[in-house]
Design a protein around this motif. Sequence first.
Motif, PDB file in Angstrom:
ATOM      1  N   GLU A  22       0.780  -1.318   0.158  1.00  0.00           N
ATOM      2  CA  GLU A  22      -0.003   0.011  -0.150  1.00  0.00           C
ATOM      3  C   GLU A  22       0.889   1.215   0.018  1.00  0.00           C
ATOM      4  OE1 GLU A  22      -2.419  -0.592   3.457  1.00  0.00           O
ATOM      5  OE2 GLU A  22      -3.590  -1.796   2.428  1.00  0.00           O
ATOM      6  N   ARG A  23       1.975   1.319   0.821  1.00  0.00           N
ATOM      7  CA  ARG A  23       2.979   2.400   0.692  1.00  0.00           C
ATOM      8  C   ARG A  23       3.693   2.507  -0.587  1.00  0.00           C
ATOM      9  NH1 ARG A  23       4.142   0.598   6.013  1.00  0.00           N
ATOM     10  NH2 ARG A  23       5.804  -0.610   5.270  1.00  0.00           N
ATOM     11  N   LYS A  24       3.856   1.495  -1.028  1.00  0.00           N
ATOM     12  CA  LYS A  24       4.675   1.517  -2.383  1.00  0.00           C
ATOM     13  C   LYS A  24       3.382   2.255  -3.555  1.00  0.00           C
ATOM     14  CE  LYS A  24       6.908  -0.940  -6.025  1.00  0.00           C
ATOM     15  NZ  LYS A  24       6.555  -0.130  -7.182  1.00  0.00           N
ATOM     16  N   ALA A  25       2.351   1.669  -3.472  1.00  0.00           N
ATOM     17  CA  ALA A  25       1.208   2.115  -4.373  1.00  0.00           C
ATOM     18  C   ALA A  25       1.136   3.788  -4.292  1.00  0.00           C
ATOM     19  CB  ALA A  25      -0.094   1.408  -4.293  1.00  0.00           C
ATOM     20  N   GLU A  26       0.846   4.043  -2.732  1.00  0.00           N
ATOM     21  CA  GLU A  26       0.819   5.490  -2.776  1.00  0.00           C
ATOM     22  C   GLU A  26       1.902   6.434  -3.106  1.00  0.00           C
ATOM     23  OE1 GLU A  26       0.007   8.229   1.133  1.00  0.00           O
ATOM     24  OE2 GLU A  26      -0.711   6.072   1.278  1.00  0.00           O
ATOM     25  N   ARG A  27       3.334   5.864  -3.043  1.00  0.00           N
ATOM     26  CA  ARG A  27       4.549   6.511  -3.392  1.00  0.00           C
ATOM     27  C   ARG A  27       4.356   6.723  -4.749  1.00  0.00           C
ATOM     28  NH1 ARG A  27       7.747   3.250  -0.022  1.00  0.00           N
ATOM     29  NH2 ARG A  27       8.225   2.165  -2.143  1.00  0.00           N
ATOM     30  N   HIS A  29       1.672   6.522  -6.752  1.00  0.00           N
ATOM     31  CA  HIS A  29       0.940   7.509  -7.169  1.00  0.00           C
ATOM     32  C   HIS A  29       1.091   8.817  -7.234  1.00  0.00           C
ATOM     33  CE1 HIS A  29      -3.512   8.657  -7.800  1.00  0.00           C
ATOM     34  NE2 HIS A  29      -3.268   9.326  -6.848  1.00  0.00           N
ATOM     35  N   GLU A  30       1.825   9.176  -6.038  1.00  0.00           N
ATOM     36  CA  GLU A  30       2.308  10.684  -5.574  1.00  0.00           C
ATOM     37  C   GLU A  30       3.226  10.904  -6.775  1.00  0.00           C
ATOM     38  OE1 GLU A  30       3.453  10.549  -1.735  1.00  0.00           O
ATOM     39  OE2 GLU A  30       1.361  10.631  -0.994  1.00  0.00           O
ATOM     40  N   ARG A  31       4.269   9.904  -7.069  1.00  0.00           N
ATOM     41  CA  ARG A  31       5.124  10.340  -8.105  1.00  0.00           C
ATOM     42  C   ARG A  31       4.818  10.439  -9.578  1.00  0.00           C
ATOM     43  NH1 ARG A  31       8.044   7.247 -11.726  1.00  0.00           N
ATOM     44  NH2 ARG A  31      10.224   7.819 -12.258  1.00  0.00           N
ATOM     45  N   LEU A  41       0.238  17.612 -17.634  1.00  0.00           N
ATOM     46  CA  LEU A  41      -0.917  16.867 -17.880  1.00  0.00           C
ATOM     47  C   LEU A  41      -1.694  16.991 -16.557  1.00  0.00           C
ATOM     48  CD1 LEU A  41       1.034  13.923 -19.299  1.00  0.00           C
ATOM     49  CD2 LEU A  41      -0.373  15.675 -20.594  1.00  0.00           C
ATOM     50  N   PRO A  42      -2.910  16.605 -16.812  1.00  0.00           N
ATOM     51  CA  PRO A  42      -3.858  16.630 -15.512  1.00  0.00           C
ATOM     52  C   PRO A  42      -3.506  15.413 -14.659  1.00  0.00           C
ATOM     53  CG  PRO A  42      -5.134  15.503 -17.421  1.00  0.00           C
ATOM     54  CD  PRO A  42      -3.770  16.095 -18.023  1.00  0.00           C
ATOM     55  N   SER A  43      -3.557  15.625 -13.351  1.00  0.00           N
ATOM     56  CA  SER A  43      -3.288  14.561 -12.271  1.00  0.00           C
ATOM     57  C   SER A  43      -4.190  13.406 -12.394  1.00  0.00           C
ATOM     58  CB  SER A  43      -3.784  14.936 -10.950  1.00  0.00           C
ATOM     59  OG  SER A  43      -5.165  15.081 -10.623  1.00  0.00           O
ATOM     60  N   LEU A  44      -3.837  12.056 -11.980  1.00  0.00           N
ATOM     61  CA  LEU A  44      -4.638  11.098 -12.088  1.00  0.00           C
ATOM     62  C   LEU A  44      -6.133  10.982 -11.799  1.00  0.00           C
ATOM     63  CD1 LEU A  44      -1.902   8.182 -10.859  1.00  0.00           C
ATOM     64  CD2 LEU A  44      -2.662   8.512 -13.237  1.00  0.00           C
ATOM     65  N   GLU A  45      -6.286  11.769 -10.632  1.00  0.00           N
ATOM     66  CA  GLU A  45      -7.678  11.955 -10.058  1.00  0.00           C
ATOM     67  C   GLU A  45      -8.440  12.886 -11.254  1.00  0.00           C
ATOM     68  OE1 GLU A  45      -4.930  12.500  -8.219  1.00  0.00           O
ATOM     69  OE2 GLU A  45      -5.149  11.103  -6.658  1.00  0.00           O
ATOM     70  N   GLU A  46      -7.952  13.798 -11.818  1.00  0.00           N
ATOM     71  CA  GLU A  46      -8.438  14.684 -12.453  1.00  0.00           C
ATOM     72  C   GLU A  46      -9.059  14.058 -13.911  1.00  0.00           C
ATOM     73  OE1 GLU A  46      -5.773  17.838 -13.176  1.00  0.00           O
ATOM     74  OE2 GLU A  46      -6.537  19.048 -11.458  1.00  0.00           O
ATOM     75  N   GLU A  47      -7.908  13.119 -14.296  1.00  0.00           N
ATOM     76  CA  GLU A  47      -8.403  12.481 -15.527  1.00  0.00           C
ATOM     77  C   GLU A  47      -9.421  11.379 -15.354  1.00  0.00           C
ATOM     78  OE1 GLU A  47      -5.297   9.014 -17.484  1.00  0.00           O
ATOM     79  OE2 GLU A  47      -4.852  11.117 -18.037  1.00  0.00           O
ATOM     80  N   ARG A  48      -9.288  10.728 -14.083  1.00  0.00           N
ATOM     81  CA  ARG A  48     -10.480   9.707 -13.843  1.00  0.00           C
ATOM     82  C   ARG A  48     -11.853  10.523 -13.768  1.00  0.00           C
ATOM     83  NH1 ARG A  48      -7.869   7.746  -9.155  1.00  0.00           N
ATOM     84  NH2 ARG A  48      -6.358   6.860  -9.899  1.00  0.00           N
ATOM     85  N   ALA A  49     -11.891  11.712 -13.274  1.00  0.00           N
ATOM     86  CA  ALA A  49     -12.891  12.608 -13.245  1.00  0.00           C
ATOM     87  C   ALA A  49     -13.511  12.929 -14.483  1.00  0.00           C
ATOM     88  CB  ALA A  49     -12.973  13.819 -12.295  1.00  0.00           C
TER      89      ALA A  49
END
Length: 82
Positions: A22-27, A29-31, A41-49
Motif C-alpha cells: 500500500e505504501r509503495k502504491a501510494e508513493r 501514485h504521488e510520483r 498533464l492532468p493528475s490521475l484523479e482529474e483524468e478519472r473524473a
Amino acid sequence: MELRPDALPTAMVSGARIRGGERKAERDHERENRHRAASGLPSLEEERAAAAREEAHVRREREKSVASRNRRQRKNVQLAKR
C-alpha cells in the motif's frame, strides 16, 4: 524456540507485506502525479473524473436517443390507429 512477531523480519509478519504494498502504491501514485504536473498533464484523479464525466454524458445521450426513438414509435402507432 518460539518466534514472536516483534522478533521476526517485517516481511514475515502477517499483513506487513500488504502495508508495504500500500505504501509503495501510494508513493508511485504521488510520483506519477508529480510527473504529470511537471509535464502539464492532468493528475490521475482529474483524468478519472474527466473520464467519468464523459461516460455520464455518453450515457445521457444514449438514454435521450432511446427516449426519442420510443416517442417516435408511439407517435407512429397512434397515427396508424386513426
